[in-house]
Design a protein around this motif. Structure first.
Motif, PDB file in Angstrom:
ATOM      1  N   LEU A  65      -0.623  10.963  -6.660  1.00  8.62           N
ATOM      2  CA  LEU A  65      -1.804  10.580  -7.027  1.00  8.62           C
ATOM      3  C   LEU A  65      -2.080   8.991  -7.056  1.00  8.62           C
ATOM      4  CD1 LEU A  65      -3.500  11.779 -10.359  1.00  8.62           C
ATOM      5  CD2 LEU A  65      -3.456   9.510  -9.846  1.00  8.62           C
ATOM      6  N   TYR A  66      -1.027   8.339  -7.251  1.00  4.23           N
ATOM      7  CA  TYR A  66      -1.329   6.823  -7.030  1.00  4.23           C
ATOM      8  C   TYR A  66      -1.325   6.563  -5.496  1.00  4.23           C
ATOM      9  CZ  TYR A  66      -0.432   1.925  -7.822  1.00  4.23           C
ATOM     10  OH  TYR A  66      -0.442   0.409  -8.112  1.00  4.23           O
ATOM     11  N   LEU A  67      -0.916   7.397  -4.575  1.00  2.00           N
ATOM     12  CA  LEU A  67      -1.183   6.914  -3.395  1.00  2.00           C
ATOM     13  C   LEU A  67      -2.356   7.267  -2.860  1.00  2.00           C
ATOM     14  CD1 LEU A  67       1.228   8.142  -0.340  1.00  2.00           C
ATOM     15  CD2 LEU A  67      -1.005   8.591  -0.312  1.00  2.00           C
ATOM     16  N   GLY A  68      -3.092   8.300  -3.292  1.00  2.00           N
ATOM     17  CA  GLY A  68      -4.381   8.515  -3.009  1.00  2.00           C
ATOM     18  C   GLY A  68      -5.239   7.381  -3.705  1.00  2.00           C
ATOM     19  N   TRP A  69      -4.878   7.118  -4.996  1.00  2.00           N
ATOM     20  CA  TRP A  69      -5.651   6.099  -5.792  1.00  2.00           C
ATOM     21  C   TRP A  69      -5.618   4.861  -4.996  1.00  2.00           C
ATOM     22  CZ3 TRP A  69      -7.281   7.136 -10.745  1.00  2.00           C
ATOM     23  CH2 TRP A  69      -7.873   6.080 -11.441  1.00  2.00           C
ATOM     24  N   GLU A  70      -4.675   4.462  -4.641  1.00  4.63           N
ATOM     25  CA  GLU A  70      -4.568   2.981  -3.694  1.00  4.63           C
ATOM     26  C   GLU A  70      -5.397   3.161  -2.320  1.00  4.63           C
ATOM     27  OE1 GLU A  70      -3.833   0.839  -6.169  1.00  4.63           O
ATOM     28  OE2 GLU A  70      -2.564  -0.283  -4.893  1.00  4.63           O
ATOM     29  N   GLY A  71      -5.146   4.456  -1.700  1.00  5.77           N
ATOM     30  CA  GLY A  71      -5.767   4.499  -0.573  1.00  5.77           C
ATOM     31  C   GLY A  71      -7.254   4.644  -0.572  1.00  5.77           C
ATOM     32  N   LEU A 122       0.842  -1.292   0.125  1.00  8.00           N
ATOM     33  CA  LEU A 122       0.104   0.007   0.144  1.00  8.00           C
ATOM     34  C   LEU A 122       0.917   1.233   0.031  1.00  8.00           C
ATOM     35  CD1 LEU A 122      -2.942   0.908   0.118  1.00  8.00           C
ATOM     36  CD2 LEU A 122      -2.501   1.152   2.532  1.00  8.00           C
ATOM     37  N   PRO A 123       0.703   2.231  -0.849  1.00 11.63           N
ATOM     38  CA  PRO A 123       1.318   3.358  -0.798  1.00 11.63           C
ATOM     39  C   PRO A 123       1.332   4.172   0.491  1.00 11.63           C
ATOM     40  CG  PRO A 123       0.020   3.014  -2.920  1.00 11.63           C
ATOM     41  CD  PRO A 123      -0.350   2.193  -1.984  1.00 11.63           C
ATOM     42  N   GLY A 124       2.252   4.591   0.742  1.00 18.73           N
ATOM     43  CA  GLY A 124       2.159   5.488   2.100  1.00 18.73           C
ATOM     44  C   GLY A 124       3.389   4.381   3.124  1.00 18.73           C
TER      45      GLY A 124
END
Lengths: 526, 643
Positions: free
Chosen positions: B146-152, A319-321
């Motif tokens: 953007l990808y971070l938000g996308w996966e979130g 997961l990103p982050g």
């Protein structure tokens, strides 16, 4: 004999030593209440393993390295065999045989390198800095590399040498699993980065496509197998196979992006998988089963444990982050630069990771309760350990720069395929640059020629061709060495090395020789 | 003023952290933190919007760098936010609609669950994280963020769809949603690799400029990059062929559906395409594909919606269909019109879901429309607001919001690209279908004789009507007002309107789509209104006036087959099950013991066997030993002689 207790630390080692210390603490935290029998001997073994691992990350003498490599093995064997679960004996023996056998192959390679270096220079030593850049015929380099690679790939583990891992991880006590997954596997990756690739850059470059293939296979195979497991611990063990596939892919993709990703993946996998093992251990301690088919709906009983498990499952699926994402993204991006196919196929591993991570949570903490478990939620000690790991993962996910910076010098020093062209350009531009030494045309004995591995590492002959032809037009006479014998003199056809018929090649252009490439810092003069 | 930009995603994120960390919050505190954090973000967003309108920043865009995420070998993505007309529009819609949904949830979720109010804190924590992720997605300055938000967003949808985790069916739906969208996400990730390797940056604006400079229209790289981004968009926005997760996502609580369908998640794909429109303009083939996928999806979903009996599933298919319109709009280059449709859709779809949520809750979790009926008089507020939403969905007056769809259709007809009339035709057929299924839903739920659940929930004797909580009524009324008047922001020129919204967007989308001649526009609008009226009338006849006819039609063999086909979403689930799920499960099952390990085990077994065999020979009998010696001697002799 030339054996020294030569220890050294750079950023890469430091990161891994820090990880060792941290996960060592976690391992002790995990053993706090579980270990009741032979407590003293248990901690003796635990500390000895940690000492061996720390030594492996610090040793710069190959003999010392081998000694410490074996030192990790025996106490780990005892940890599994004496304090493990039901099928511990078989697992311990399997672990021992796999590691020992591959370790012996590495010993052979170390000795081979020792004698090769001694014969060509007259200095018999196990000292790593001196052994770097030993003149080897490509065939010899290939065999020696294979010996090292055997030990490291088994430890990593790469498919198809991974089968000791699920057994050992599953049967080991919780602390043992944390150390195995978090640290022991990393020694394999560290060995590849520190020894296999720098000692034999040319052979490593030849080996790279196969290694990348193994990496991709590992990612997918491990993930598919993880999906099928019913033993919680075994499932986590197979995810390790998948995650370490990223490390292998990253190391051999060969560019800085991918290798930085591989190093970060080593750390993040240590944290996330270590935490998952800690959780499974805590669960096992409470309900005395690891069978996912008997769990389900545990969130309602132990919400804190559920939330933490969810967090680390999400870390595990990238997961990103969280740190694992940065690591996997860098590896995939670097691999994509080298080979789009490898990058794309490996990226599908992300989908598979989603399946196993969600399945794991669905089977254990979500879903209907299959049995009426009554158990206590995580206590303060366990929460503290897990939250520390979670915080580290978040930090690495949102601001990984300190870790990346620490590892950067060690990685930038590695030979890269592109470097050859860079250095060639530099020499053609500055024939009298300091660091270039003269080789007389009447050279008869085999010079210690560093150009060999570089040529073997050449990825795009066409690009190098024009550069090389520039040199050849300036050169009066060229001597070509093939397998240690003088082949011919005169103008040199570069098609020979493009078609890689040549095994050894030296320019002696009268005024500049290229045999001191290694003296030029990477990336040219800054 | 614009320095406050980071607060917009940070506020809901803080709400999430507080809710996760504080285990002993009271019910009230949870509600205040949960709804309040999003409300505060909405206020900040509105403040910025006013400032943006009154005194636009230079270049009509602001960016705010928070910190550099990482710096490796030329990859230097930053955690930085970017505000322009497009992201501002999205932000305002996400926060405002998101806040209304949160407000509604404070009352709604207090009663739902088993026991009532179970997981209240968990619910708001997930919802806040959902909104925060969506805001990061929308405001991201570079594609990696953007990808971070996308996966979130994907994770939060998983968590919320499976919110009532004890039912395995919910878990399945949640996993399906995350896994199917992750297929698209992976395509997007590969798209990012491609963009970085060939353009050397992931900063959105910079990458778009470099793409326009380096790539010729229709070049392979541009097409590949656009196609990969489209893969991501199709997954998140539930377009063919990755639409299967959305109808199942109805397993979540109703406010979650509202949030997924209106403000967050599904619009991410539309936003991505709009954000990277330069790339799509460089790849006309892919842009045409966007339009075709949109047209196909809107028809597909329209037919499916016609046959559903579950109130929420009708709305789910309706969302897929409306997103199809948005893709159609993107595909014909009507960027501004599409974004306007996104805004209006967010308003009316959240309204429809929230109203449906009240209906379902009042009827004791009954989802079947055929067991409702006659609710018009029992739930007047819900009825009138739902009707406003339905009118907006079908673009019937007095609701003005739905006319955004007409703008897209007009643009399709007048587009210079290939297949304009065909795309328009599909869209027009979709308008008819929309009216048909929408009013089928309205008539079945609110008109006609009371169904058995209605009778049970509102016994004839008791005249007392349960009051609608203020926290639930207020969002309905606000959103209904939005449906009635929202369309005035971009009233068609054919009806004497003024294009405020397109003007506002012109800084982001400078090359406006082809203007239709006024006369053509009038004809096209008339055709659309006619189709809507026809659809509504058909619904009246088929489902209210003489329902026997529709039932008889569905009972014929062919009718039944078609009905089954549409009801199951055109058999995609079964197809994917056979193509992907079952083979994978089969492979995993059959190889559970790991065949590579079996080979090593075999080797070990072989050794054990050999060991047994050899240890047999050591049996202490002298004649065996003597025989062994003799055989050995003979063999040695033979070797000496023959070799």
């Amino acid at each position: 004999m030339g054996i020294q207790a030569h220890f050294a630390v750079d950023g890469l080692s430091l990161l891994l030593v820090l990880l060792t210390g941290f996960l060592g603490l976690m391992a002790v935290a995990a053993s706090w209440t579980v270990i009741r029998a032979r407590v003293g001997f248990y901690y003796f073994n635990l500390l000895l393993v940690l000492a061996g691992i720390t030594g492996v990350f610090l040793a710069l003498d190959l003999f010392l390295f081998y000694f410490l490599w074996e030192l990790m093995l025996i106490p780990m064997y005892f940890l599994i065999d004496l304090w493990g679960h039901e099928r511990r004996h078989a697992a311990a023996i399997k672990f021992f045989i796999f590691t020992q056998l591959s370790g012996l192959l590495m010993l052979l390679s170390i000795l081979g390198l020792y004698f090769a270096h001694g014969r060509s220079t007259g200095v018999y030593t196990f000292d790593y800095p001196q052994l770097l850049g030993t003149t080897l015929s490509p065939a010899a380099a290939r065999w020696l590399l294979l010996g090292f690679a055997a030990a490291f790939l088994v430890k990593l583990p790469a498919v198809p040498f991974h089968t000791w891992l699920p057994d050992a991880h599953t049967e080991a006590p919780t602390a043992g699993s944390i150390i195995l997954a978090g640290l022991l596997l990393k020694t394999g990756a560290y060995g590849l980065l520190r020894f296999a690739v720098p000692l034999f850059p040319g052979a490593a470059a030849q080996f790279a496509p196969a290694a990348m293939l193994l990496g991709v296979l590992g990612i997918l195979y491990g993930a598919v197998l993880a999906c099928a497991q019913t033993d919680f611990k075994r499932l986590v063990a197979y995810t390790s196979v998948s995650h370490l596939g990223f490390v292998l892919l990253g190391i051999f993709a060969g560019n800085l992006l991918a290798q930085q990703g591989a190093v970060l993946q080593m750390i993040c996998h240590g944290l996330s998988t270590g935490a998952l093992f800690l959780l499974v251990g805590a669960l096992d301690e409470r309900i005395h089963t690891r069978d996912l088919r008997r769990m389900g709906g545990l969130w309602a009983v132990v919400p804190r444990m559920g939330a933490v498990a969810l967090f680390f499952a999400l870390a595990s699926l990238g997961l990103p982050g969280l740190g694992n994402f940065v690591a996997e993204f860098l590896v995939l991006l670097g691999a994509f630069q080298v080979s789009a196919v490898a990058g794309v196929v490996a990226a599908t591993g992300l989908i598979a990771a989603t399946v196993y991570a969600l399945w794991m949570i669905q089977q254990s903490f979500h879903g209907t309760a299959r049995e009426a478990w009554k158990l206590a939620d995580l206590n303060a000690r366990e929460m503290a350990a897990l939250l520390a790991m979670a915080a580290a993962l978040l930090w690495l996910g949102l601001y990984p720069q300190p870790a990346l910076d620490a590892a950067a010098p060690a990685l930038e020093r590695l030979e890269r395929p592109g470097d050859f062209e860079q250095k060639l350009t530099k020499v053609t531009k500055q024939p009298q640059a300091p660091g270039c030494c003269l080789i007389p045309s009447s050279f008869t004995s085999l010079p210690s020629c560093k150009i060999l591995p570089l040529i073997a590492a050449l990825p795009v002959p066409a690009a190098a061709l024009s550069l090389a032809e520039k040199i050849s037009s300036r050169c009066e006479g060229l001597t070509i060495w093939k397998s240690g014998k003088r082949e011919r003199r005169g103008r040199f056809s570069f098609h020979d090395f493009v078609s890689s018929k040549l095994t050894l090649l030296c320019f002696d252009c009268g005024y500049a020789a290229l045999n001191s490439f290694a003296a030029i810092p990477p990336g040219g003069a800054r | 003023m614009f320095e406050a930009l980071w607060l917009i995603p940070a506020l809901p994120l803080t709400g999430f952290i507080l809710l996760v960390a504080g285990q002993r919050w009271s019910r009230r505190a949870v509600a205040v933190i949960g709804a309040g954090s999003v409300g505060a973000a909405a206020l900040v967003a509105l403040g910025l919007a006013v400032r943006f309108l009154v005194a636009p920043p230079p270049g009509h865009a602001v960016s705010q760098v928070l910190w550099t995420w990482m710096n490796v070998a030329g990859l230097t993505p930053r955690i930085s936010l970017y505000l322009d007309a497009l992201s501002l529009t999205m932000t305002v819609v996400v926060t405002v609609v998101g806040f209304l949904i949160h407000l509604y949830s404070t009352a709604c979720m207090a009663e739902q669950g088993e026991p009532p109010g179970e997981g209240y804190r968990r619910f708001f924590a997930y919802m806040n994280l959902f909104v925060a992720s969506m805001l990061v997605l929308v405001l991201a300055d570079n594609l990696l963020l953007l990808y971070l938000g996308w996966e979130g967003v994907g994770v939060c949808s998983y968590l919320l769809i499976g919110f009532w985790y004890q039912d395995p069916a919910n878990g399945r739906a949640a996993m399906k949603a995350f896994i199917v969208t992750r297929v698209g996400d992976t395509a997007l990730a590969v798209g990012l690799f491609l963009l970085f390797v060939h353009l050397g940056t992931l900063q959105i604006q910079e990458a778009m400029q470099r793409a326009a400079a380096q790539w010729t229209p229709g070049s392979t790289l541009a097409v590949a990059a656009a196609a990969l981004l489209l893969g991501g968009a199709v997954g998140k926005s539930a377009q063919l062929p990755l639409q299967t997760w959305l109808p199942d996502a109805m397993a979540g609580p109703t406010p979650v559906s509202a949030l997924i369908h209106a403000a967050t998640m599904v619009t991410a794909g539309v936003y991505l395409v709009a954000r990277t429109h330069v790339l799509f303009e460089l790849a006309p083939a892919v842009q045409l594909l966007v339009a075709v996928l949109g047209a196909a999806t809107l028809l597909f979903a329209g037919f499916s919606a016609l046959t559903q009996w579950d109130l929420k599933r009708v709305l789910a298919y309706s969302t897929i269909s409306q997103l199809g319109y948005m893709f159609l709009g993107l595909g014909v280059g009507a960027w501004s019109a599409t974004m306007f449709h996104f805004v209006t859709h967010a308003v009316f779809k959240s309204l429809l879901f929230l109203a449906a949520g009240v209906v379902i809750a009042r009827l004791h979790e009954e989802h079947n429309m055929f067991r409702m009926g006659g609710l018009r008089r029992k739930l007047p507020v819900v009825f009138w607001t739902f009707l406003a939403g339905a009118c907006a969905l079908t673009s019937l007056p007095p609701a003005t919001a739905g006319f955004s769809k007409e703008l897209i259709l007009n643009a399709a007809w007048c587009s210079a690209g290939p297949g304009g009339p065909w795309l328009y035709g599909a869209g027009l057929a979709g308008v008819f279908l929309t009216a048909l299924y929408t009013f089928r839903m309205v008539f079945l739920t609110f008109f006609g004789p009371p169904g058995d659940q209605t009778a049970k929930a509102f016994p004839a004797g008791s005249a007392r009507r349960p009051l609608l909580e203020k926290a639930m009524a207020l969002p309905l009324l606000v959103l209904a007002a939005g449906c009635l008047f929202g369309g005035l922001l971009e009233w068609p020129a054919a009806l004497g309107g003024h294009p405020f919204f397109v003007k506002f967007m012109s800084s982001v989308f400078p090359g406006a789509a082809e203007e239709c001649p006024l006369a053509t526009e009038r004809i096209l609008s008339a055709a659309a209104v006619l189709a809507t009226l026809l659809g509504a009338l058909s619904a009246y006849v088929l489902f209210l006036r003489c329902p026997g006819f529709a039932r008889a039609l569905a009972a014929t063999p062919a009718g039944a087959a078609v009905h089954r086909f549409w009801l199951s979403g055109w058999g995609f689930d079964g197809l994917y099950d056979r193509l992907f799920v079952r083979p994978l499960v089969w492979v995993a099952r059959i190889n559970q013991a790991d065949f590579i390990d079996q080979m090593y085990q075999g080797l070990a077994q072989l050794n054990v066997g050999l060991h047994r065999l050899l240890s047999r020979t050591q049996n202490g009998r002298v004649r065996w030993y003597a025989a062994g010696l003799a055989v050995g001697a003979i063999l040695l002799l033979m070797m000496a002689v023959f070799l």
